[in-house]
Scaffold this active site. Structure first.
Site, PDB file in Angstrom:
ATOM      1  N   ASP A 110     -52.498 -52.606  19.280  1.00 40.52           N
ATOM      2  CA  ASP A 110     -52.619 -51.399  18.474  1.00 40.52           C
ATOM      3  C   ASP A 110     -51.839 -51.634  17.189  1.00 40.52           C
ATOM      4  O   ASP A 110     -50.621 -51.518  17.158  1.00 40.52           O
ATOM      5  CB  ASP A 110     -52.095 -50.188  19.255  1.00 40.52           C
ATOM      6  CG  ASP A 110     -52.254 -48.892  18.470  1.00 40.52           C
ATOM      7  OD1 ASP A 110     -52.715 -48.957  17.307  1.00 40.52           O
ATOM      8  OD2 ASP A 110     -51.916 -47.826  19.021  1.00 40.52           O
TER       9      ASP A 110
ATOM     10  N   TYR B  14     -46.516 -45.985  20.908  1.00 41.78           N
ATOM     11  CA  TYR B  14     -47.352 -44.797  20.713  1.00 41.78           C
ATOM     12  C   TYR B  14     -48.762 -45.250  20.373  1.00 41.78           C
ATOM     13  O   TYR B  14     -48.952 -46.180  19.589  1.00 41.78           O
ATOM     14  CB  TYR B  14     -46.786 -43.938  19.573  1.00 41.78           C
ATOM     15  CG  TYR B  14     -47.644 -42.740  19.223  1.00 41.78           C
ATOM     16  CD1 TYR B  14     -47.741 -41.665  20.099  1.00 41.78           C
ATOM     17  CD2 TYR B  14     -48.347 -42.676  18.026  1.00 41.78           C
ATOM     18  CE1 TYR B  14     -48.527 -40.548  19.783  1.00 41.78           C
ATOM     19  CE2 TYR B  14     -49.129 -41.572  17.697  1.00 41.78           C
ATOM     20  CZ  TYR B  14     -49.213 -40.514  18.585  1.00 41.78           C
ATOM     21  OH  TYR B  14     -49.978 -39.424  18.265  1.00 41.78           O
TER      22      TYR B  14
ATOM     23  N   LYS C 265     -54.194 -45.762   9.322  1.00 42.12           N
ATOM     24  CA  LYS C 265     -53.204 -45.639   8.238  1.00 42.12           C
ATOM     25  C   LYS C 265     -53.599 -46.413   6.971  1.00 42.12           C
ATOM     26  O   LYS C 265     -54.477 -45.959   6.251  1.00 42.12           O
ATOM     27  CB  LYS C 265     -51.821 -46.003   8.781  1.00 42.12           C
ATOM     28  CG  LYS C 265     -51.479 -45.044   9.937  1.00 42.12           C
ATOM     29  CD  LYS C 265     -50.067 -45.016  10.407  1.00 42.12           C
ATOM     30  CE  LYS C 265     -49.877 -43.843  11.349  1.00 42.12           C
ATOM     31  NZ  LYS C 265     -49.558 -44.147  12.720  1.00 42.12           N
TER      32      LYS C 265
HETATM   33  C1  PLP Z   1     -50.342 -43.537  13.943  1.00 45.04           C
HETATM   34  C2  PLP Z   1     -50.663 -44.338  15.125  1.00 45.04           C
HETATM   35  C3  PLP Z   1     -51.696 -43.968  16.018  1.00 45.04           C
HETATM   36  C4  PLP Z   1     -52.469 -42.687  15.858  1.00 45.04           C
HETATM   37  O1  PLP Z   1     -53.194 -42.667  14.683  1.00 45.04           O
HETATM   38  P1  PLP Z   1     -53.714 -41.233  14.124  1.00 45.04           P
HETATM   39  O2  PLP Z   1     -54.483 -41.598  12.899  1.00 45.04           O
HETATM   40  O3  PLP Z   1     -52.497 -40.429  13.876  1.00 45.04           O
HETATM   41  O4  PLP Z   1     -54.566 -40.661  15.188  1.00 45.04           O
HETATM   42  C5  PLP Z   1     -51.972 -44.802  17.066  1.00 45.04           C
HETATM   43  N1  PLP Z   1     -51.301 -45.940  17.256  1.00 45.04           N
HETATM   44  C6  PLP Z   1     -50.319 -46.333  16.429  1.00 45.04           C
HETATM   45  C7  PLP Z   1     -49.622 -47.627  16.668  1.00 45.04           C
HETATM   46  C8  PLP Z   1     -49.962 -45.542  15.349  1.00 45.04           C
HETATM   47  O5  PLP Z   1     -48.970 -45.927  14.547  1.00 45.04           O
END
Ligand code: PLP
Length: 429
Positions: free
Chosen positions: A236, A141, A264
């Site tokens: 990511d 994701y 996060k």
């Molecule tokens: C949470 C997450 C996102 C999105 O971040 P948001 O702050 O919710 O937009 C993108 N990539 C990864 C791997 C994530 O865990």
């Protein structure tokens, strides 16, 4: 107002009554609970019931809710300034700290979310390579960026279709999707499209659709293919980045991604994201270069101070390593109980993340390995936990987050709730 009344009111004015679909209780087949307070490992519902919280806002609260040191630092800056939209010292402190700790990044820029970080990283990769296509993996994701709301289609290898309505077809055409763990597929895609690929983007620790820990060799092979074809590698690390250690999964795998995205944990509970890279890549960003990206609330002083205070505390107490040990012990205990009572479950864990999944013959490494009826099975367990005072994301595919506030006492209570709830969920009526 109680939770049911709040839900009715919320439903009237917000799609599904929620501001992010993963907060919805829809699939859990029970009344939603609204929470109005959080402290440490606990959250409190509007009815006044206390719950052990393993959602922890999906990761930012690595020290638990409202850690006293972070709260103190936030209150100080709160009395000085909220948002400037001008030059400030707070962002300089956090960015310098990060660049010093993370050897493979020279520069970074703050944004307000993980999604924004990914969106810009992809744009930067296209600008840097002059190529259009991107390769992503099923089961990873990357936020709700248009290019990333794409899944593999039923047709030709690598051909994709959108996983959301409203995504531009042109964008879908430029997004290639590969099955996680399937190296042959990746090789095929590179043979066919390698010279058009601006980048490969992956979660080096896929933790948004179950916890799909990958073989090191696999990640390394994908990395090497990208290098061979001149595509950038974007890690990511919005979840994994500062949680598994300051150098993230890249450090653990001993790989040097071209661009890394953060979110996060980086904001210590406030809306902060970042993208980071080598100097020559970052030089493409405006005002140095021609790639545009901006933000009214970017590098908000409160988020900057909360982030830095959190990271310093992580370092001071060696939190990441100790959380990993804690999570390993916790999962081992749960898995012992599962074995003892012959329950059809397993607790998968990595670093301070864990995921309770139905028992499988083979390890779950990609969405293709998911057993059937996961949502129904999980919903029973979720409701049993809720009743006993434990909250986690209302979704079978979301991981649990261990925080510094989940001490031995909390974990002993949680363990009892989990084991009882698993038993209850496994009873057939
Ligand atoms: C949470 C997450 C996102 C999105 O971040 P948001 O702050 O919710 O937009 C993108 N990539 C990864 C791997 C994530 O865990």
């Amino acid at each position: 107002m109680n939770s049911n009344q709040l839900f009715e009111k919320s439903y009237a004015v917000t799609p599904g009554g929620v501001h992010s679909p993963v907060r919805s209780f829809k699939m859990m087949e029970c009344d939603p609970v609204f929470f109005s307070e959080g402290k440490g490992a606990y959250i409190t519902s509007v009815e006044g019931k206390k719950y052990i919280d393993f959602c922890q806002s999906f990761g930012p609260n690595i020290l638990g809710h409202r850690d006293p040191d972070v709260q103190g630092a936030v209150c100080k800056v709160f009395n000085k300034v909220w948002t400037l939209g001008a030059l400030d010292p707070y962002s300089v402190e956090l960015s310098s700290w990060l660049v010093e700790k993370i050897p493979f990044i020279d520069k970074l820029r703050f944004v307000c979310s993980g999604t924004e970080a990914v969106m810009t990283a992809l744009r930067l990769a296209r600008a840097y390579t002059g190529r259009q296509k991107v390769l992503k993996f099923e089961g990873c994701y990357h936020g709700h960026v248009d290019n990333m709301l794409v899944k593999s289609g039923s047709g030709l290898a690598g051909m994709a279709e959108s996983s959301s309505l409203g995504v531009e077809e042109k964008i879908v055409e430029n997004t290639l999707v590969c099955g996680l763990g399937d190296l042959n597929h990746v090789e095929d895609i590179f043979k066919k499209h390698g010279d058009d690929l601006s980048c490969v983007i992956l979660e080096p620790l896929p933790a948004n659709y179950g916890l799909l820990v990958q073989e090191e060799e696999y990640i390394k092979a994908v990395y090497n293919l990208a290098k061979k074809y001149g595509a950038l590698v974007i890690f990511d690390e919005v979840i994994s980045g500062l949680r598994v250690g300051f150098t993230g999964m890249a450090g653990r795998l001993d790989l040097t991604p071209d661009i890394v995205t953060y979110g996060k944990v980086i904001g210590g509970g406030f809306p902060v994201g970042a993208y980071a890279a080598r100097k020559d890549i970052m030089a493409h960003m405006a005002p140095e270069g021609g790639v545009y990206q901006a933000g009214t609330l970017a590098a908000n002083p409160i988020g900057m101070v909360a982030g830095l205070t959190t990271l310093k505390k992580l370092e001071e107490h060696n939190v990441q390593q100790r959380l990993e040990e804690r999570t390993t012990r916790f999962a081992a205990t749960i898995n012992e109980h599962i074995a003892k009572h012959n329950l059809p479950w397993q607790m998968i864990h990595y670093s301070s993340l864990f995921w309770l999944a139905p028992k499988t013959e083979q390890p779950i490494k990609s969405p293709r390995d998911f057993p059937d009826n996961m949502t129904q099975t999980f919903a029973k367990y979720f409701r049993a936990c809720l009743k006993r005072g434990m909250y986690q994301a209302p979704n079978a595919y979301e991981v649990g987050f261990m925080s510094w506030a989940h001490d031995d006492n909390v974990l002993a209570a949680a363990q009892q709730i989990i084991v009882e709830s698993l038993k209850e969920a496994s009873e057939t009526h």
